[in-house]
Design a protein around this motif. Structure first.
Motif, PDB file in Angstrom:
ATOM      1  N   HIS A  15      57.036  52.167  44.436  1.00  0.00           N
ATOM      2  CA  HIS A  15      57.281  53.098  45.461  1.00  0.00           C
ATOM      3  C   HIS A  15      57.793  51.920  46.729  1.00  0.00           C
ATOM      4  CE1 HIS A  15      55.640  56.759  43.907  1.00  0.00           C
ATOM      5  NE2 HIS A  15      54.459  56.078  43.546  1.00  0.00           N
ATOM      6  N   LEU A  16      57.483  50.883  46.721  1.00  0.00           N
ATOM      7  CA  LEU A  16      57.996  50.018  47.646  1.00  0.00           C
ATOM      8  C   LEU A  16      59.264  49.585  47.565  1.00  0.00           C
ATOM      9  CD1 LEU A  16      54.960  47.478  48.329  1.00  0.00           C
ATOM     10  CD2 LEU A  16      55.812  49.053  49.891  1.00  0.00           C
ATOM     11  N   ASP A  17      59.618  49.363  46.213  1.00  0.00           N
ATOM     12  CA  ASP A  17      61.258  49.146  45.959  1.00  0.00           C
ATOM     13  C   ASP A  17      61.957  50.252  46.552  1.00  0.00           C
ATOM     14  OD1 ASP A  17      60.548  46.550  45.135  1.00  0.00           O
ATOM     15  OD2 ASP A  17      60.559  47.238  42.959  1.00  0.00           O
ATOM     16  N   ALA A  18      61.490  51.372  45.910  1.00  0.00           N
ATOM     17  CA  ALA A  18      62.275  52.661  46.360  1.00  0.00           C
ATOM     18  C   ALA A  18      62.584  52.755  47.875  1.00  0.00           C
ATOM     19  CB  ALA A  18      61.837  53.863  45.731  1.00  0.00           C
ATOM     20  N   LEU A  19      61.445  52.510  48.638  1.00  0.00           N
ATOM     21  CA  LEU A  19      61.434  52.814  49.973  1.00  0.00           C
ATOM     22  C   LEU A  19      62.240  51.611  50.582  1.00  0.00           C
ATOM     23  CD1 LEU A  19      57.712  53.681  50.713  1.00  0.00           C
ATOM     24  CD2 LEU A  19      59.745  55.148  51.091  1.00  0.00           C
ATOM     25  N   VAL A  20      62.196  50.509  50.114  1.00  0.00           N
ATOM     26  CA  VAL A  20      62.961  49.366  50.576  1.00  0.00           C
ATOM     27  C   VAL A  20      64.403  49.656  50.513  1.00  0.00           C
ATOM     28  CG1 VAL A  20      63.901  46.918  50.167  1.00  0.00           C
ATOM     29  CG2 VAL A  20      61.444  47.473  50.300  1.00  0.00           C
ATOM     30  N   GLU A  21      64.756  50.239  49.173  1.00  0.00           N
ATOM     31  CA  GLU A  21      66.277  50.648  48.873  1.00  0.00           C
ATOM     32  C   GLU A  21      66.603  51.718  49.750  1.00  0.00           C
ATOM     33  OE1 GLU A  21      68.497  52.838  44.995  1.00  0.00           O
ATOM     34  OE2 GLU A  21      67.176  50.885  44.612  1.00  0.00           O
TER      35      GLU A  21
END
Length: 299
Positions: free
Chosen positions: A61-67
């Motif tokens: 989820h963090l990776d997606a939010l960063v993207e």
């Protein structure tokens, strides 16, 4: 409430390969974003403990939010914590703050309640008219270019409203000897405010009458609990007034009587040289109200 990832999004990080995000993933991602907003800078490990998520799920989820640009890594400015590199923490970006819920509607209602309590209901009505007047001024030239025919002016109004996000449509309707256009607005940016302060709907309706050069009638509103705002615009038959010159602002009176639309009529009192305006307006209202259920049910 607006959530990041509420609509299906594509995530191209490890293991996702562009798969659509499920509703459950979206809700979890929204929880992660809100916790980063409330407690950031916050690490992945801390998020996992608070939200009862596995390290792999938090990282996804963090990776997606960063993207998406909703959160960004936070570089610590203090001293190093023990041996090795400090754990990476995250904070919400400016874009992420914009995506989070902003309770502006409630704030606007509170401000208007204060205005009404301290300056009176007339002050709220005056503010509503002033706000709509700015929209009316922007639309006036566009509708003037469409000509004098109410149907053509309505089409121009629909285009202008749609460009401003009102999701407007129009279609011809008829009721007995009266024909017209049903103007619908699928979105209202002040719906919550107008639900408590109907002066906003009334000011908009009056502005439509002036812009279109005819006495329009509001049949339904989103603020009143309907699924769409519906306005009847007469294009022929009873209630249609001749548009000889641009209608000056603020001349619409109760009952649909307007100054300047009939050369020899300045009031609703019958004289030997003019026909009574009031019976015609009553007939128009009766026809429109009698057919409103049929019109709105087709919206």
């Amino acid at each position: 409430m607006v959530f990041i990832g509420e609509h299906p999004t594509r995530v191209t990080k490890d293991g996702d390969d562009g798969q659509h995000v499920s509703p459950l993933e979206s809700r979890t991602r929204s929880r992660v974003l809100h916790m980063v907003s409330a407690d950031g800078p916050i690490t992945a490990a801390e998020l996992g403990r608070h939200l009862d998520l596995t390290p792999a799920a938090v990282r996804r989820h963090l990776d997606a939010l960063v993207e998406q640009g909703a959160v960004v890594p936070h570089e610590p400015t203090g001293g190093r914590r023990g041996r090795g590199r400090p754990a990476r923490a995250y904070v919400v970006s400016d874009a992420g703050h914009s995506a989070l819920e902003a309770d502006y509607d409630s704030l606007a209602v509170e401000v208007l309640r204060y205005l009404e309590a301290n300056a009176g209901p007339a002050a709220v009505s005056d503010f509503a008219r002033t706000r709509v007047h700015a929209l009316e001024e922007r639309y006036a030239a566009r509708l003037a270019a469409a000509g004098d025919e109410p149907g053509a002016r309505t089409e121009a109004l629909v285009e202008a409203l749609s460009e401003d996000g009102f999701a407007a449509t129009a279609r011809p309707v008829g009721a007995g000897g009266l024909t017209g256009v049903q103007l619908c607005q699928g979105h209202c940016p002040v719906q919550q405010v107008a639900a408590e302060f109907p002066a906003f709907c009334e000011a908009e309706t009056d502005a439509f009458s002036r812009l279109l050069g005819v006495h329009v009638q509001r049949l339904a509103t989103l603020a009143g609990g309907h699924h769409v705002c519906t306005t009847f615009v007469p294009t022929g038959g009873m209630g249609l007034r001749t548009r000889k010159t641009p209608q000056p602002s603020g001349v619409v009176a109760h009952g649909g009587t307007t100054s300047g639309t009939q050369t020899s009529t300045t009031s609703t009192t019958s004289t030997t040289s003019t026909t009574s305006t009031t019976p015609r307006t009553d007939t128009l209202t009766h026809v429109q109200e009698g057919s409103s259920s049929a019109l709105t049910s087709k919206s």
